[in-house]
Enzyme design. Structure first.
Site, PDB file in Angstrom:
ATOM      1  N   ALA A  65       0.866  -1.174   0.000  1.00  0.00           N
ATOM      2  CA  ALA A  65       0.000   0.000   0.000  1.00  0.00           C
ATOM      3  C   ALA A  65       0.904   1.225   0.000  1.00  0.00           C
ATOM      4  O   ALA A  65       2.062   1.154   0.428  1.00  0.00           O
ATOM      5  CB  ALA A  65      -0.862  -0.010   1.243  1.00  0.00           C
ATOM      6  N   GLY A 111       0.660  -5.125   0.795  1.00  0.00           N
ATOM      7  CA  GLY A 111      -0.523  -5.192  -0.067  1.00  0.00           C
ATOM      8  C   GLY A 111      -0.233  -5.856  -1.409  1.00  0.00           C
ATOM      9  O   GLY A 111      -1.156  -6.374  -2.053  1.00  0.00           O
ATOM     10  N   GLU A 114      -0.427  -9.473  -0.715  1.00  0.00           N
ATOM     11  CA  GLU A 114      -1.854  -9.748  -0.496  1.00  0.00           C
ATOM     12  C   GLU A 114      -2.632  -9.753  -1.817  1.00  0.00           C
ATOM     13  O   GLU A 114      -3.545 -10.553  -2.007  1.00  0.00           O
ATOM     14  CB  GLU A 114      -2.439  -8.702   0.463  1.00  0.00           C
ATOM     15  N   GLU A 134       4.573  -5.311   7.203  1.00  0.00           N
ATOM     16  CA  GLU A 134       3.787  -4.288   7.924  1.00  0.00           C
ATOM     17  C   GLU A 134       4.279  -4.045   9.339  1.00  0.00           C
ATOM     18  O   GLU A 134       4.187  -2.937   9.859  1.00  0.00           O
ATOM     19  CB  GLU A 134       2.297  -4.692   7.970  1.00  0.00           C
TER      20      GLU A 134
HETATM   21  N1  COA Z   1       4.589   3.231  -0.503  1.00  0.00           N
HETATM   22  C1  COA Z   1       5.005   4.410  -1.010  1.00  0.00           C
HETATM   23  N2  COA Z   1       6.137   4.554  -1.675  1.00  0.00           N
HETATM   24  C2  COA Z   1       6.899   3.463  -1.859  1.00  0.00           C
HETATM   25  C3  COA Z   1       6.552   2.204  -1.362  1.00  0.00           C
HETATM   26  C4  COA Z   1       5.325   2.105  -0.658  1.00  0.00           C
HETATM   27  N3  COA Z   1       4.888   0.951  -0.161  1.00  0.00           N
HETATM   28  N4  COA Z   1       7.517   1.311  -1.692  1.00  0.00           N
HETATM   29  C5  COA Z   1       8.441   2.001  -2.368  1.00  0.00           C
HETATM   30  N5  COA Z   1       8.084   3.306  -2.481  1.00  0.00           N
HETATM   31  C6  COA Z   1       8.805   4.388  -3.164  1.00  0.00           C
HETATM   32  C7  COA Z   1      10.016   4.821  -2.345  1.00  0.00           C
HETATM   33  O1  COA Z   1       9.640   5.726  -1.318  1.00  0.00           O
HETATM   34  C8  COA Z   1      10.867   5.458  -3.427  1.00  0.00           C
HETATM   35  O2  COA Z   1      10.323   6.728  -3.714  1.00  0.00           O
HETATM   36  P1  COA Z   1      11.337   7.998  -3.939  1.00  0.00           P
HETATM   37  O3  COA Z   1      12.130   7.610  -5.153  1.00  0.00           O
HETATM   38  O4  COA Z   1      10.399   9.136  -4.161  1.00  0.00           O
HETATM   39  O5  COA Z   1      12.168   8.096  -2.668  1.00  0.00           O
HETATM   40  C9  COA Z   1      10.589   4.575  -4.639  1.00  0.00           C
HETATM   41  O6  COA Z   1       9.342   3.907  -4.385  1.00  0.00           O
HETATM   42  C10 COA Z   1      11.641   3.521  -4.877  1.00  0.00           C
HETATM   43  O7  COA Z   1      11.793   2.749  -3.696  1.00  0.00           O
HETATM   44  P2  COA Z   1      13.175   2.628  -2.873  1.00  0.00           P
HETATM   45  O8  COA Z   1      12.832   2.371  -1.440  1.00  0.00           O
HETATM   46  O9  COA Z   1      14.064   3.796  -3.165  1.00  0.00           O
HETATM   47  O10 COA Z   1      13.789   1.314  -3.546  1.00  0.00           O
HETATM   48  P3  COA Z   1      14.826   0.307  -2.884  1.00  0.00           P
HETATM   49  O11 COA Z   1      15.311  -0.567  -3.989  1.00  0.00           O
HETATM   50  O12 COA Z   1      15.839   1.031  -2.056  1.00  0.00           O
HETATM   51  O13 COA Z   1      13.945  -0.573  -1.851  1.00  0.00           O
HETATM   52  C11 COA Z   1      12.006  -1.848  -1.176  1.00  0.00           C
HETATM   53  C12 COA Z   1      12.912  -1.406  -2.339  1.00  0.00           C
HETATM   54  C13 COA Z   1      10.814  -2.585  -1.763  1.00  0.00           C
HETATM   55  C14 COA Z   1      12.778  -2.773  -0.231  1.00  0.00           C
HETATM   56  C15 COA Z   1      11.547  -0.590  -0.385  1.00  0.00           C
HETATM   57  O14 COA Z   1      10.994   0.325  -1.318  1.00  0.00           O
HETATM   58  C16 COA Z   1      10.493  -0.857   0.655  1.00  0.00           C
HETATM   59  O15 COA Z   1      10.807  -1.362   1.736  1.00  0.00           O
HETATM   60  N6  COA Z   1       9.207  -0.473   0.385  1.00  0.00           N
HETATM   61  C17 COA Z   1       8.143  -0.563   1.326  1.00  0.00           C
HETATM   62  C18 COA Z   1       7.678  -1.950   1.509  1.00  0.00           C
HETATM   63  C19 COA Z   1       6.584  -2.020   2.547  1.00  0.00           C
HETATM   64  O16 COA Z   1       6.788  -1.780   3.728  1.00  0.00           O
HETATM   65  N7  COA Z   1       5.377  -2.367   2.092  1.00  0.00           N
HETATM   66  C20 COA Z   1       4.258  -2.570   2.968  1.00  0.00           C
HETATM   67  C21 COA Z   1       3.435  -1.358   3.053  1.00  0.00           C
HETATM   68  S1  COA Z   1       2.042  -1.663   4.118  1.00  0.00           S
END
Ligand code: COA
Length: 259
Positions: A65, A111, A114, A134
């Site tokens: 999400a 999400g 999911e 989460e």
């Molecule tokens: N919601 C909003 N933005 C998100 C996102 C999310 N769930 N997942 C990634 N993004 C955004 C990042 O903030 C970043 O934006 P920016 O370029 O404006 O800073 C962009 O997508 C790229 O992600 P980034 O984190 O820079 O890539 P990465 O390769 O370093 O890491 C992940 C990849 C997937 C490990 C990391 O993005 C992450 O942990 N995301 C969240 C996962 C999460 O907790 N999901 C559950 C949500 S309930």
């Protein structure tokens, strides 16, 4: 025309591609609304015989999400978010009378995992990564993850993944039964299409009944999904949710206090 999705229909297969690659295809309100509309199309358009849900770009299926939309949500807002998503998208996918398959091309987190689990089954590329992170945000899954992960991989492993927030690779996801097939990234869509073309050769009314009955067999609790929505909302009222989401947005590790 959709703003956050790309869709195409060929040979009866409707491919829905979530198209926010710069945000790793995170599910914001617009994506949820548009997925809801695309699913209406799956239900009502007789030319659609089956569907594939996938993500744009090489990196992500859906990284969860959209966390930026969590900041202002209180307990009520949190449960409303989960309720709308489950009603419009996740249970719509699960109960669709035509096969809906997730072709997981990269990160399927929160999400995203999911969303893949709500589909009737899953294929993955070697690049796919699965997890329910989460708890890193002081939250729990709100789109059916606590229910469907148990259905698919069993209680012990589901407990571990949900509590550790660990990410698993495609081959482990296959061993656990979370995905049915792992394909090379280049052939993920073509191989998934082949599976659906095979199913489309069978009797549609029989397929619809199989979906409904297998869903019935897999659903242990009639209150699990609604209790998850309630508990997801409760987490939004905590200090730990504020800290967890702030930490993600500030790109630091959260420090939780249990409040
Ligand atoms: N919601 C909003 N933005 C998100 C996102 C999310 N769930 N997942 C990634 N993004 C955004 C990042 O903030 C970043 O934006 P920016 O370029 O404006 O800073 C962009 O997508 C790229 O992600 P980034 O984190 O820079 O890539 P990465 O390769 O370093 O890491 C992940 C990849 C997937 C490990 C990391 O993005 C992450 O942990 N995301 C969240 C996962 C999460 O907790 N999901 C559950 C949500 S309930």
């Amino acid at each position: 025309m959709y703003q956050t999705l790309k869709t195409e229909l060929a040979e009866g297969i409707y491919i829905i591609t979530i198209n926010r690659p710069d945000k790793l295809n995170a599910l914001n309100k617009d994506v949820i609304n548009e997925l809801g509309q695309a699913l209406e199309e799956v239900y009502t358009n007789a030319d659609i015989r089956s569907a594939i849900i996938t993500g744009e770009g090489a990196k992500a299926f859906v990284a969860g999400a959209d966390i930026t939309e969590f900041t202002d949500l209180d307990a009520q807002g949190g449960s409303a978010l989960a309720q709308v998503g489950q009603d419009k998208v996740f249970s719509k996918i699960e109960n669709a009378p035509k096969p809906v398959v997730a072709a997981v091309n990269g990160f399927a987190l929160g999400g995203g995992c999911e969303l893949a689990m709500a589909c009737h089954f899953r294929t993955a590329s070697e690049m796919a990564r699965f997890g329910q992170p989460e708890v890193n945000l002081g939250l729990i899954p709100g789109y059916g993850g606590t229910q469907r992960l148990v259905q698919l991989i069993g209680k012990g492993k589901a407990m571990e993944l949900l509590m550790t927030a660990d990410m698993i690779k495609a081959d482990e996801a296959k061993k656990l039964g979370l995905v049915n097939h792992v394909f090379g990234a280049e052939e993920l869509l073509s191989k998934t299409r082949e599976l659906l073309l095979k199913i489309q050769g069978k009797a549609p009314l029989a397929i619809a009944r199989i979906i409904a009955l297998v869903n019935e067999a897999a659903t242990a609790s009639s209150t699990g999904y609604s209790n998850e929505i309630k508990a997801f909302g409760e987490c939004f009222g905590t200090e730990d949710k504020k800290e967890g989401t702030a930490a993600f947005l500030e790109k630091r590790t959260a420090v939780f206090t249990g409040k």
